[in-house]
Write an enzyme that holds these catalytic residues in place. Structure first.
Site, mmCIF file in Angstrom:
data_model
loop_
_atom_site.group_PDB
_atom_site.id
_atom_site.type_symbol
_atom_site.label_atom_id
_atom_site.label_comp_id
_atom_site.label_asym_id
_atom_site.label_seq_id
_atom_site.Cartn_x
_atom_site.Cartn_y
_atom_site.Cartn_z
ATOM 1 N N ASP A 8 43.525 40.232 67.126
ATOM 2 C CA ASP A 8 43.221 41.845 67.588
ATOM 3 C C ASP A 8 44.022 42.554 68.451
ATOM 4 O OD1 ASP A 8 40.798 40.919 66.347
ATOM 5 O OD2 ASP A 8 39.385 41.376 68.296
ATOM 6 N N ASP A 46 39.575 43.648 64.498
ATOM 7 C CA ASP A 46 38.104 44.060 64.903
ATOM 8 C C ASP A 46 37.710 45.110 64.281
ATOM 9 O OD1 ASP A 46 36.149 43.218 67.049
ATOM 10 O OD2 ASP A 46 36.633 44.909 67.968
ATOM 11 N N HIS A 48 34.661 47.705 62.971
ATOM 12 C CA HIS A 48 33.220 47.875 63.335
ATOM 13 C C HIS A 48 32.941 49.138 62.477
ATOM 14 C CE1 HIS A 48 32.817 44.923 66.499
ATOM 15 N NE2 HIS A 48 33.898 45.629 67.275
ATOM 16 N N HIS A 52 28.394 51.061 65.474
ATOM 17 C CA HIS A 52 27.901 49.568 65.733
ATOM 18 C C HIS A 52 27.017 49.277 67.012
ATOM 19 C CE1 HIS A 52 28.992 45.439 66.502
ATOM 20 N NE2 HIS A 52 28.877 45.332 64.995
ATOM 21 N N HIS A 81 35.022 51.730 69.604
ATOM 22 C CA HIS A 81 36.349 51.041 69.469
ATOM 23 C C HIS A 81 36.411 50.321 67.937
ATOM 24 C CE1 HIS A 81 34.200 47.495 70.494
ATOM 25 N NE2 HIS A 81 35.096 46.861 69.972
ATOM 26 N N LYS A 106 36.532 41.346 61.247
ATOM 27 C CA LYS A 106 35.114 40.815 61.817
ATOM 28 C C LYS A 106 34.688 41.926 62.803
ATOM 29 C CE LYS A 106 37.714 39.179 66.010
ATOM 30 N NZ LYS A 106 37.093 40.332 66.991
ATOM 31 N N CYS A 151 37.997 37.987 72.892
ATOM 32 C CA CYS A 151 37.962 37.412 71.349
ATOM 33 C C CYS A 151 38.826 36.216 71.354
ATOM 34 C CB CYS A 151 38.562 38.601 70.400
ATOM 35 S SG CYS A 151 37.018 39.825 70.328
HETATM 36 C C1 VGL Z 1 37.145 42.558 71.878
HETATM 37 C C2 VGL Z 1 35.369 43.558 72.818
HETATM 38 C C3 VGL Z 1 35.020 44.295 71.795
HETATM 39 C C4 VGL Z 1 38.283 41.689 71.728
HETATM 40 C C5 VGL Z 1 36.513 43.207 70.599
HETATM 41 O O1 VGL Z 1 39.225 41.780 70.673
HETATM 42 O O2 VGL Z 1 38.397 41.006 72.653
HETATM 43 N N1 VGL Z 1 36.446 42.577 72.903
HETATM 44 N N2 VGL Z 1 35.515 43.976 70.669
HETATM 45 ZN ZN ZN Z 2 34.776 45.082 68.963
#
Ligand code: VGL
Ligand code: ZN
Length: 197
Positions: A8, A46, A48, A52, A81, A106, A151
Site C-alpha cells: 500500500d 488498497d 475501495h 465503502h 481513502h 484488496k 496492512c
Molecule cells: C490501511 C487503514 C485502512 C493500510 C488501509 O494500508 O494500512 N489502513 N486501509
Molecule cells: Zn483501506
C-alpha cells in the site's frame, strides 16, 4: 524463492493524502533500492469502492478513527481513502512499479475491509495471493510499506500462519499508531513468528 511484498505505498497514505501516515513517503526510495535483491516483487493496492463500509462517512454520527462492530468483528472507521480510480489510490509517483510481477488489489468488496494481503478482515475470504506465491514456489517473504500497524502487520501475521518465512523491515515501514495499534501489531507479529528487523 524469496519475494518482496510492498504494501500500500499509495498517495492517500503519504503526506497530503486522505489517510496520511507520518513520513510515509520517506520509505519509497529505500524500497525501490531493495527490489533488485528479489526474484519476485509484489505490490498491494488498497482499492475501495466509493461509499465503502469502512469509511466513517457511511456511519452517521461516527467520526473517522472511531470503532464500530461489523458482522465480522470490530472495525476502525477511516476517512474516505483509496477510492478506486482516484489520485489517492494511485501508487506514490516515485515508487518503481515497472519492476512488479503482480499487483494485488484488496478492500474492493463494499461490505468488508481487507487489511491483510492474504485474507479480508473476516480472516476467511482469501485474496488469492497465497496461491500465486505457492504456485511460483515462493516460500520466503520480506514485507515493507504502509501502514506497519495495519496492512503490513496483518499481512505478516497471516503469511506466517500460512507457513511462509516472514521478515518485516521496520526501516522501510511507517505506522499510523492509533490507540496502541503499533504495540499490538508488534506483539502479534512476534507471537506469529515474524522476524522484525
Ligand atoms: C490501511 C487503514 C485502512 C493500510 C488501509 O494500508 O494500512 N489502513 N486501509
Ligand atoms: Zn483501506
Amino acid at each position: 524463492m524469496r519475494a518482496l511484498i510492498v504494501i500500500d505505498v499509495q498517495n492517500d497514505f503519504c503526506p497530503g493524502g486522505a489517510l496520511a501516515v507520518g513520513d510515509g513517503d520517506e520509505i519509497v526510495a529505500p524500497i525501490n533500492a531493495l527490489m533488485a535483491d528479489f526474484e519476485a516483487v509484489v505490490l498491494t493496492q488498497d482499492w475501495h469502492p466509493a461509499g465503502h463500509s469502512s469509511f466513517a462517512s457511511q456511519h452517521p454520527g461516527k467520526a473517522p478513527f472511531a470503532m464500530t462492530e461489523m458482522d465480522y468483528g470490530p472495525q476502525v472507521l477511516w476517512p474516505d481513502h483509496c477510492v478506486q480510480g482516484s489520485e489517492g489510490a494511485q501508487f506514490h509517483p516515485k515508487l518503481e512499479t515497472t519492476r512488479a510481477d503482480l499487483i494485488i488489489r484488496k478492500g474492493f468488496r463494499p461490505a468488508i475491509d481487507s487489511y491483510s494481503a492474504f485474507f479480508e478482515n473476516d480472516h476467511a475470504t482469501p485474496t488469492g495471493l497465497e496461491g500465486y506465491l505457492r504456485t511460483r514456489g515462493i516460500s520466503e517473504l520480506v514485507m515493507v510499506g504502509l501502514a506497519l500497524d495495519f496492512c503490513v502487520g496483518f499481512s505478516a501475521v497471516d503469511a506466517a500462519n500460512l507457513g511462509f518465512g516472514v521478515t518485516v523491515v521496520g526501516d522501510h515501514c511507517r505506522a499510523i499508531d492509533l490507540d496502541g495499534s503499533l504495540a499490538a501489531a508488534t506483539t502479534n507479529m512476534q507471537n506469529a513468528g515474524v522476524t522484525l528487523r
